[in-house]
Write an enzyme that holds these catalytic residues in place. Sequence first.
Site, short mmCIF file in Angstrom:
data_model
loop_
_atom_site.label_atom_id
_atom_site.label_comp_id
_atom_site.label_asym_id
_atom_site.label_seq_id
_atom_site.Cartn_x
_atom_site.Cartn_y
_atom_site.Cartn_z
N LEU A 295 0.82 -1.21 0.00
CA LEU A 295 0.00 0.00 0.00
C LEU A 295 0.85 1.26 0.00
O LEU A 295 0.45 2.30 -0.49
CB LEU A 295 -0.92 0.02 1.23
CG LEU A 295 -2.02 -1.03 1.28
CD1 LEU A 295 -2.71 -1.01 2.65
CD2 LEU A 295 -3.05 -0.78 0.18
N GLN A 297 5.18 2.83 1.20
CA GLN A 297 6.49 2.61 1.80
C GLN A 297 7.00 3.92 2.36
O GLN A 297 7.02 4.93 1.66
CB GLN A 297 7.48 2.06 0.76
CG GLN A 297 8.87 1.81 1.32
CD GLN A 297 9.77 1.11 0.32
OE1 GLN A 297 9.35 0.82 -0.80
NE2 GLN A 297 11.01 0.86 0.70
N PHE A 300 9.51 4.00 8.11
CA PHE A 300 9.46 2.93 9.10
C PHE A 300 9.34 1.55 8.48
O PHE A 300 9.38 0.56 9.17
CB PHE A 300 8.27 3.16 10.05
CG PHE A 300 8.43 4.37 10.90
CD1 PHE A 300 9.32 4.37 11.96
CD2 PHE A 300 7.71 5.52 10.65
CE1 PHE A 300 9.48 5.49 12.75
CE2 PHE A 300 7.86 6.65 11.43
CZ PHE A 300 8.75 6.64 12.48
N GLY A 301 9.13 1.49 7.20
CA GLY A 301 9.00 0.20 6.54
C GLY A 301 7.86 0.20 5.53
O GLY A 301 7.30 1.24 5.20
N ASP A 416 6.45 12.79 12.46
CA ASP A 416 6.45 12.68 10.99
C ASP A 416 5.05 12.99 10.46
O ASP A 416 4.45 12.21 9.74
CB ASP A 416 6.88 11.28 10.55
CG ASP A 416 7.30 11.24 9.07
OD1 ASP A 416 7.50 12.33 8.49
OD2 ASP A 416 7.41 10.14 8.52
#
Length: 612
Positions: A295, A297, A300-301, A416
């Site tokens: 979905l 990126q 954090f991953g 963030d």
Amino acid sequence: MMSLKMELVLAAVVLAYLQSFVVSNLQGDALSALKVSMNVPDNQLKDWNPNQVTPCTWTNVICDNNEHVISVTLSGINCSGTLSPKIGVLKTLNTLTLKGNGITGGIPKEFGNLTSLTSLDLENNRLSGEIPSSLGNLKRLQFLTLGQNNLSGAIPESLAGLQNLINILLDSNNLSGQIPDHLFQVPKYNFTGNHLNCGRPNLHSCESHNSDSAGGSHKSKTGIIVGVVGGFTVLFLVGGLLFFVYKGGHKGYKREVFVDVAGEVDQRIAFGQLKRFAWRELQLATDNFSEKNILGQGGFGKVYKGVLADNTKIAVKRLTNCESAAGDVAFQREVEMISVAVHRNLLRLIGFCTTTTERLLVYPFMQNLSVAYCLRERKPEEPVLDWTTRKRVALGAARGLEYLHEHCNPKIIHRDVKAANVLLDEDFEAVVGDFGLAKLVDVRKANVTTQVRGTMGHIAPEYLSTGKSSERTDVFGYGIMLLELVTGQRAIDFSRLEEEDDVLLLDHVKKLEREKRLDAIVDRNLNKNYNIQELEMMIQVALLCTQASPENRPAMSEVVRMLEGEGLAERWEEWQHVEVTRMQEYERLQRRFDWGEDSVYNQDAIELSGGR
């Protein structure tokens, strides 16, 4: 024939097994009794099966490696019953959170048997009767939260013996009598909203108290303590000086630049059941974490779309930089802390999965993805975010951040905030996601040195230069997100280099606002379907939030009020005065060094020499 030695060894093994079996059964029985006594709704805690040998796989229950229950969190699940005294058998329990329910009756004296407890949170229920003196047995207790109930009588003197207390909240009850003097020495307390004798005049105060590291204190405006001391705060304060050099860029540049990242409370909301998922379960749900299910990126991953066995759609965030097995319990505690932040504008955490090399978080799937997607990545057949929806998103995101900053305990700093982290549910309501993840990743590191985290263009200048984050760094990020909503553009766009010098969206908008060219600011996809006064208001709020000095930025509670039409005119007039002064000083400095063509100082003469 078996020797006596072998018989003794076998007997010891059998005895150990039976003891483990008995402990597991006692734990399961106690939790089942709690579920029944609290009158938990049928649609909650469905996997709490009393026939299971161990409760360690149940949602909202965390165990240690020896299958001893160490944490139970049942917040906001719409209960209406009482507390079971059988909970007292959970001698290994260190965290018990039952806040935000409709629990009635008294606090059983058996709670005093929970001698491993470090945190007890029964806030915002309908508990009555006296505080049991047996709570004085909880010598390890650090957090005692019993506020917003109907408790009566005196505060037990036994609580004065809790030497490890760092936070005690007894506000908004019907307590009376003298407050034990020792409780005024607790770093954070709140006794407001009672009928208590607060001590000799000018010596003590019932009002909320928050000691700083220098021994001072300040009073909370709302009378409710937020935040904790010591280690929690340290995780939000980062060190070091970080320099970034932008080189180059070309038209159509779309990638975001990430920095060092592996990467109104609503009691009607049912608290999401925090479930510990098996790795295999999430592997199957995401088709072995297939690339086609990604979905998004971020720092954090990666986030994967998944479907559970019961056809529930989920989003699975696979955190990066989690190779070490150390700190698993710490990670679980941080997950639990984030999971109790329940608000209509915050993304609900469903559960998590940990292995020796993996850390995954499971959330409900957001049908309309993110604000960033709807602004810049939507398909041609998908609708444009209309102006009314954008206003609702702005206010919803502000309320979510206000809750994290001012109503969570300890408070949570996002670090963030951007359009990509504001998700949209099926009704296009704003849901702030990824809050607390910076701290989750930090807690995984041994000898951790927290570093600047975030996305370039969204990071507040003081955070970038000093590494120190605060609520006001989130306010800055929120201001940039507002500009994304208004313009539809990215925070950094190198394509603007061909037309002007303003690569940063903030500088671009400031320039257009000074020139009173609001029509050039607004997203063209709106096709002029917006209210000019509301547009001006949103830009003003955004510019107030993105002031260079964090002290000048409004708190998120003030942002909410300004978006609702209160207090913006006064703040904007102050800002304009400061901005005019700043621009005059800038122009003065420019004139000072603007020597002109006829100057004795020729520009070519002061260029740095090349290689010789």
